[in-house]
Design an enzyme around this catalytic site. Structure first.
Site, PDB file in Angstrom:
ATOM      1  N   SER A  23       0.808  -1.216   0.000  1.00 16.54           N
ATOM      2  CA  SER A  23       0.000   0.000   0.000  1.00 16.54           C
ATOM      3  C   SER A  23       0.841   1.265   0.000  1.00 16.54           C
ATOM      4  O   SER A  23       0.323   2.359  -0.272  1.00 16.54           O
ATOM      5  CB  SER A  23      -0.930   0.007   1.219  1.00 16.54           C
ATOM      6  N   SER A 146      14.593  -6.579   4.179  1.00 18.68           N
ATOM      7  CA  SER A 146      15.171  -6.367   5.499  1.00 18.68           C
ATOM      8  C   SER A 146      15.431  -4.876   5.660  1.00 18.68           C
ATOM      9  O   SER A 146      14.556  -4.053   5.388  1.00 18.68           O
ATOM     10  CB  SER A 146      16.452  -7.205   5.637  1.00 18.68           C
ATOM     11  N   TYR A 160      13.220  -3.523  16.463  1.00 13.01           N
ATOM     12  CA  TYR A 160      13.062  -3.556  15.009  1.00 13.01           C
ATOM     13  C   TYR A 160      14.266  -4.242  14.382  1.00 13.01           C
ATOM     14  O   TYR A 160      14.127  -5.136  13.532  1.00 13.01           O
ATOM     15  CB  TYR A 160      12.919  -2.135  14.471  1.00 13.01           C
ATOM     16  N   LYS A 164      14.584  -7.846  12.193  1.00  9.67           N
ATOM     17  CA  LYS A 164      15.211  -7.911  10.875  1.00  9.67           C
ATOM     18  C   LYS A 164      16.463  -8.786  10.894  1.00  9.67           C
ATOM     19  O   LYS A 164      16.759  -9.476   9.913  1.00  9.67           O
ATOM     20  CB  LYS A 164      15.542  -6.497  10.384  1.00  9.67           C
TER      21      LYS A 164
END
Length: 295
Positions: A23, A146, A160, A164
């Site tokens: 999106s 990533s 975060y 990753k």
């Protein structure tokens, strides 16, 4: 004037793509680039407005599906919709991601768990859904988006980065598991790209004064950031990823952006420094009569 944008068909055979997080940002730019080059794309995300507008330009080759990657039912539905509309999936792009900032001690448990649910487990479950078909055909490409933070962590972005880092580990294992089957997996490490992520990144938990010079400073920087501070162009990032998919060079890590190159380069240099030092100490921790390691 026609509303449909003619596709610039590549010489390569068109592929069927399923792109999560399509999106906005890199996912949206990559879906648009693939469609422009004649591929068939299912765009998947929680919000469909921007995807509907893009799909309307490519009515024959684009489809839209609502997908929250943390929902088992929606994951299965997205894959089945792709199969029913366009047939076997050639390319899966795991781009959906969320980010909360704050020191490890500061962040709220629901927020740091959400980062793993979306960034890691959602991607893993999408992979597990498409792999049976790819194994049956002995063909396919898995692309895990990533981050430079997936190689080099920062204060206030630890969870975060951890999600990753984990995605990087999964991808590296997949490369070895799938190569003999004719299936490719690689990860992409973009730097700071102008995707509007600054408006979607939120602080988690209450700030702790002791972290003012580290995570606190990062919080302040994020609050003041403007799009012009991001060097990465999502259209150019999309083109680079597309090119690696349709004309692979065999790269396992696709580092994109001058800031990603700088930060990951610094991490590799620091690791090499410690690895060089380990030459003097590492073997001392083995049993004296140890043989060759199994791995």
């Amino acid at each position: 004037m026609p509303t449909h944008t003619p596709a610039l068909v590549d010489s390569a055979e068109p592929l069927t793509w399923l792109v999560t997080g399509a999106s906005s940002g890199i996912g949206h730019a990559l879906a648009e680039h693939a469609l422009t080059h004649g591929h068939r794309v299912v765009l998947a995300a929680r919000s469909t407005r921007a995807m509907d507008a893009l799909a309307a330009r490519f009515p024959g080759s684009a489809r839209v599906v609502v997908l929250d990657v943390t929902s088992s039912a929606q994951r299965s539905a997205a894959v089945q919709h792709t199969l029913s509309q366009f047939g076997p999936i050639d390319v899966l792009v795991n781009n959906a991601a969320v980010d909360f900032i704050g020191a490890i001690e500061e962040q709220r448990e629901p927020d740091y768990r959400a980062q793993f649910e979306v960034n890691l487990f959602g991607a893993v479950d999408m992979i597990r859904l498409v792999l049976p078909g790819m194994r049956a055909r002995r063909a396919g490409t898995l692309v895990n988006i990533s981050s430079m933070d997936g190689i080099a962590s920062l204060p206030a972005n630890g969870f975060y980065s951890a999600s990753k880092f984990a995605l990087e580990g999964v991808t590296e294992a997949l490369q070895q598991e799938l190569a003999p089957l004719g299936i490719r997996a690689f990860s992409v490490q973009p730097g700071s790209v102008r995707t509007g992520i600054e408006a979607r990144t939120h602080a988690s938990g209450n700030a702790i004064a002791d972290y003012a010079a580290t995570s606190g400073r990062f919080r302040e920087q994020v609050a003041a950031v403007t799009p012009e501070m991001f060097p990465g162009d999502p259209a150019r990032v999309a083109a680079a990823i597309h090119d690696e998919i349709v004309a692979p060079t065999g790269r396992r890590w696709l580092v994109l952006g001058s800031d990603a190159l700088r930060r990951i380069g610094a991490k590799v240099a620091a690791l090499q420094q410690d690895l060089d030092a380990a030459v003097l100490t590492a073997s001392r921790t083995d049993f004296p009569d140890a043989g060759t390691a199994v791995l």
